[in-house]
Structures are given as structure tokens and as C-alpha cells.
Design an enzyme around this catalytic site. Structure first.
Site, mmCIF file in Angstrom:
data_model
loop_
_atom_site.group_PDB
_atom_site.id
_atom_site.type_symbol
_atom_site.label_atom_id
_atom_site.label_comp_id
_atom_site.label_asym_id
_atom_site.label_seq_id
_atom_site.Cartn_x
_atom_site.Cartn_y
_atom_site.Cartn_z
ATOM 1 N N GLN A 19 -2.412 27.399 -12.743
ATOM 2 C CA GLN A 19 -2.377 27.579 -11.276
ATOM 3 C C GLN A 19 -3.443 26.717 -10.597
ATOM 4 O OE1 GLN A 19 -2.289 30.082 -13.503
ATOM 5 N NE2 GLN A 19 -1.160 31.848 -12.762
ATOM 6 N N ASP A 50 -7.947 40.297 -8.403
ATOM 7 C CA ASP A 50 -6.659 40.991 -8.395
ATOM 8 C C ASP A 50 -6.835 42.498 -8.234
ATOM 9 O OD1 ASP A 50 -4.333 38.950 -9.120
ATOM 10 O OD2 ASP A 50 -6.210 38.332 -10.018
HETATM 11 O O1 MRU Z 1 -0.943 35.680 -12.130
HETATM 12 P P1 MRU Z 1 -1.268 35.208 -10.748
HETATM 13 O O2 MRU Z 1 -1.048 33.749 -10.543
HETATM 14 O O3 MRU Z 1 -0.622 36.071 -9.691
HETATM 15 O O4 MRU Z 1 -2.842 35.446 -10.639
HETATM 16 C C1 MRU Z 1 -3.533 35.136 -9.454
HETATM 17 C C2 MRU Z 1 -4.997 35.302 -9.555
HETATM 18 O O5 MRU Z 1 -5.537 35.744 -10.547
HETATM 19 C C3 MRU Z 1 -5.793 34.974 -8.336
HETATM 20 O O6 MRU Z 1 -7.035 34.455 -8.682
HETATM 21 C C4 MRU Z 1 -5.984 36.286 -7.572
HETATM 22 O O7 MRU Z 1 -4.737 36.822 -7.231
HETATM 23 C C5 MRU Z 1 -6.778 36.132 -6.382
HETATM 24 S S1 MRU Z 1 -5.809 35.339 -5.159
HETATM 25 C C6 MRU Z 1 -6.209 35.631 -3.693
#
Ligand code: MRU
Length: 332
Positions: free
Chosen positions: A188, A229
Site C-alpha cells: 500500500q 486501525d
Molecule cells: O489492510 P488495509 O490496507 O485496510 O490497512 C490500512 C492501514 O493499516 C492503515 O495504516 C490504517 O487504516 C490507517 S489509515 C487512515
């Protein structure tokens, strides 16, 4: 700074979802006309990032209300959406708000749920704006910062959490350069954060996750900003797998490590990280990018999507209320 098109758009009774799996190679939009399409988009990570997942789920409920009408069917749709992801708390916060509307209102549920989904969307976006100013206030002029995963418009629908702070810091000349971790296994950082930073014209350097210690040893990083999260009452924080490693290294090199997250990420019902459920994902996420690995037999794969950074490694928490310290008593 170029304004980015939002990754979720409600238009004429349909939800348009930017498919983040295809970025940065292609901009593909999913047209969601049913709650099931939204649920599948969340499960498959077409839509991702804790706040954005909550917003997408809220619109999913509005679609269910339009599709199904009766309160009981909408409540079933909420149950379906609750099972799409497990660790990020914003999903559950948003669905609780939607359930309250469905249970409190009599009639016109399609209208009321859409109003609530739009409110959730606008409020999350406003929170990002406020957090970005609080976070930028932590910095001196010309700092080089490190970030992880994707916490920008793609993850929040607004300016971003950690990336929002970085964007505002750049406009205020406090951020001069951003180091972006690739963020294995789904990259990501390399695919999404880099894309957002380049569009915003912010100078940035991509590194592999295993280069962080070497980079910090050079003295080139003055601060780390990451998102979250789920945050427990005591401040233990779940974020993308690898965040804990970064926090340990930052502590070793005495580099301030900041979590930037809205209050809707705080789960005050759990006392610490031991009560968090960490989502484990398909082993193919690790193996498919390495030619021949999928066919090789005789090994196991462990693929947790998140890890928990103990509160003691976190220098400060930036929320819409300012720079906060645990314990966190409740989210609004
Ligand atoms: O698995 P994902 O891509 O949904 O994980 C996203 C993350 O871990 C981000 O760092 C987290 O959601 C913070 S975003 C504002």
C-alpha cells in the site's frame, strides 16, 4: 497542491468505488448498486483503510435500505457488513451509527440512512483536516519524515490521517521530504502513498521495509507518522503489519513516533492490545508475487494483516481533539 478525486462517490443512488487493487497502474471504478457489491469490495481490499472502510459500509447500508426497504432486512445487511473486516474499528463505529438510525426511525429509511452515511463521510473528512493541523504543529521547519502503509485520501476520504499531517506540514514548509515504506505484502505504501505524494508534488523516496534501520542510522529521519486501525483504552495500537518494527527502531534511534487517527478508531471497550483480534489473510497475498512459490510444497505461510504497537513506544497520539495521551475513555 492538486486536489485528488475522492475514492468513494455517491451519485444518483449508486456508490462509485475506486478499485485500489488496480492502482497506480489503472483507475478502475466499481459501480455498486447493492450492499453485497460493497461488502465484496471491502473484503477484497478494493476499498481499504480504516476510516474509508467505515464510510463505504455506511453507504452500503444506504444501498440496502434502497434495495430492501424493511428495517429487518437492513439490519441483516449491517450484520453482513460487520463480517467483512475484523481489526479496524471505524467499520464497527460506523455500522453502530447506521443501526441506531434504522432502529430509531419509522419509515423513509432509504432517505435517513443516506443522510447518516453522508454525515459519517463529511465528519471523517473534517476530522482529517483538524488532525492535520494538530500534527503539523508538532514539527519544526524542514523535517524529513517516514510513513507506512497508506493513510491518505485513499484510506480516509479526506486529506488523510498521517498523510494529512504530512501534506499540511509540507504546505507549512515543515516537511521537506517523505520516506515511504513499501509495506509488504500488499505494498500500500509503494502503490498508493507514493501515488498520492507524487500527485501532491511532495518530494518522496521509496524504500523497502527492511531498509528502515539502515535509513534511521543515517540520521535522515526526524519523525515517524503512521495511522491506526484500532486503538485500545491504554493506547496499544493496531496498524498495518510492520508498524511495531518501525516503532521499536524509532525508539532505539530516539526518533519521535506519532499515531494519527480520528476518535472513531479508538475502541474504549478494550483495555489493551491483548483484546484485539488481528485479521489473518490468505497466504496467496505473500506467495503470488514470487514466481514459482505458489507451486512449491512443504512450507507454511503466516500472513497477519496488522500488528500491535505497545503504547509505551508511541510518543504521541494526534486526534481531532489535539495531541492526546491514553487512557482513552470513549469515542464519540
Ligand atoms: O489492510 P488495509 O490496507 O485496510 O490497512 C490500512 C492501514 O493499516 C492503515 O495504516 C490504517 O487504516 C490507517 S489509515 C487512515
Amino acid at each position: 497542491m492538486k486536489k485528488q478525486r475522492p475514492p468513494l462517490e455517491w451519485e444518483k443512488g449508486e456508490l462509485w468505488i475506486l478499485d485500489q487493487r488496480k492502482l497506480p497502474a489503472r483507475e478502475v471504478w466499481i459501480r455498486a448498486r447493492s450492499v453485497e457489491t460493497v461488502a465484496k469490495a471491502i473484503e477484497s481490499l478494493a476499498v481499504r483503510g480504516a476510516p474509508l472502510i467505515g464510510i463505504a459500509a455506511a453507504y452500503g447500508v444506504a444501498l440496502a435500505a434502497k434495495e430492501k426497504g424493511a428495517a429487518e432486512s437492513i439490519l441483516n445487511a449491517i450484520e453482513r457488513l460487520r463480517h467483512t473486516r475484523r481489526t479496524g474499528y471505524n467499520l464497527f463505529h460506523a455500522l453502530d451509527c447506521m443501526r441506531e438510525v434504522v432502529q430509531r426511525r419509522r419509515g423513509k429509511l432509504a432517505e435517513h440512512t443516506l443522510v447518516e452515511a453522508r454525515r459519517i463521510h463529511a465528519t471523517e473528512s473534517a476530522r482529517c483536516q483538524t488532525m492535520s493541523h494538530h500534527g503539523a504543529g508538532l514539527m519544526e521547519e524542514g523535517e524529513q519524515v517516514l510513513t507506512y502503509c497508506n493513510t491518505g485520501t485513499l484510506a480516509t476520504g479526506g486529506i488523510g490521517t498521517a498523510l494529512g499531517v504530512i501534506r499540511t506540514g509540507f504546505l507549512e514548509k515543515k516537511v521537506s521530504h517523505v520516506f515511504v515504506c513499501e509495506t509488504r505484502p500488499l505494498t500500500q505504501g509503494a502503490r498508493l502513498t507514493l501515488w498520492e505524494l507524487v500527485q501532491s508534488g511532495i518530494p518522496c523516496t521509496l524504500i523497502c521495509d527492511n531498509m528502515v534501520a539502515a535509513l534511521m542510522a543515517t540520521g535522515e529521519v526526524q519523525r515517524v507518522f503512521v495511522g491506526a486501525d484500532r486503538i485500545a483504552r491504554n493506547g496499544d495500537t493496531a496498524n498495518k503489519i510492520g508498524t511495531y518494527m518501525l516503532a521499536l527502531l524509532a525508539a532505539y534511534y530516539e526518533i519521535p513516533f506519532h499515531i494519527v487517527a480520528p476518535s472513531t478508531t479508538i475502541d474504549a471497550s478494550i483495555k489493551d492490545g491483548s483484546e484485539m483480534e488481528i485479521e489473518e489473510r490468505d497466504s496467496k497475498e505473500l506467495t503470488r508475487s514470487i514466481p514459482g512459490l505458489a507451486k512449491l510444497q512443504g512450507y507454511d505461510v503466516w500472513n497477519p494483516a496488522f500488528d500491535i504497537t505497545p503504547a509505551g513506544l508511541i510518543h504521541s497520539f494526534v486526534t481531532e481533539y489535539g495531541i492526546e495521551e491514553p487512557p482513552f475513555l470513549e469515542s464519540d
